[in-house]
Design a protein around this motif. Structure first.
Motif, PDB file in Angstrom:
ATOM      1  N   SER A   1       0.829  -1.209   0.000  1.00  0.00           N
ATOM      2  CA  SER A   1       0.000   0.000   0.000  1.00  0.00           C
ATOM      3  C   SER A   1       0.861   1.256   0.000  1.00  0.00           C
ATOM      4  O   SER A   1       0.502   2.248  -0.635  1.00  0.00           O
ATOM      5  CB  SER A   1      -0.948  -0.001   1.200  1.00  0.00           C
ATOM      6  OG  SER A   1      -0.222   0.028   2.411  1.00  0.00           O
TER       7      SER A   1
ATOM      8  N   ASP B   1       1.234   6.689  -6.915  1.00  0.00           N
ATOM      9  CA  ASP B   1       0.134   7.588  -7.272  1.00  0.00           C
ATOM     10  C   ASP B   1       0.518   9.053  -7.055  1.00  0.00           C
ATOM     11  O   ASP B   1       0.168   9.919  -7.847  1.00  0.00           O
ATOM     12  CB  ASP B   1      -1.115   7.257  -6.454  1.00  0.00           C
ATOM     13  CG  ASP B   1      -1.718   5.922  -6.843  1.00  0.00           C
ATOM     14  OD1 ASP B   1      -1.387   5.403  -7.926  1.00  0.00           O
ATOM     15  OD2 ASP B   1      -2.523   5.390  -6.043  1.00  0.00           O
TER      16      ASP B   1
ATOM     17  N   GLY C   1       0.809   4.095  -2.928  1.00  0.00           N
ATOM     18  CA  GLY C   1       0.580   5.495  -2.577  1.00  0.00           C
ATOM     19  C   GLY C   1       1.668   6.409  -3.098  1.00  0.00           C
ATOM     20  O   GLY C   1       1.382   7.493  -3.621  1.00  0.00           O
TER      21      GLY C   1
END
Length: 74
Positions: A37, A44, A41
């Protein structure tokens, strides 16, 4: 003209969402961490920061083009 603009926009959106923007060093550090994750993140965030200047320049170019066309018609 509008159809061509939307086709180009869709092409860039398709390429934008499939982009993997992490450099090799960042990817190596984040892959060793627990879970993916954090890596997703960071990826992105990099893509988001990369896209903002292109959107601003495209918007500026559009407004200049529109202003030029209105002045040319007069």
């Amino acid at each position: 003209m509008k159809t061509r603009f939307f086709i180009v926009l869709l092409f860039f959106c398709d390429c934008f969402f499939k982009a993997s923007a992490q450099c090799a060093m960042c990817r190596a550090v984040l892959e060793t961490a627990d879970g993916q994750s954090a890596a997703q993140g960071i990826n992105d965030g990099i893509v988001y920061l990369m896209a903002i200047p292109y959107v601003l320049v495209a918007g500026l170019g559009y407004f200049i083009f529109r202003k030029y066309r209105t002045l040319k018609k007069e």
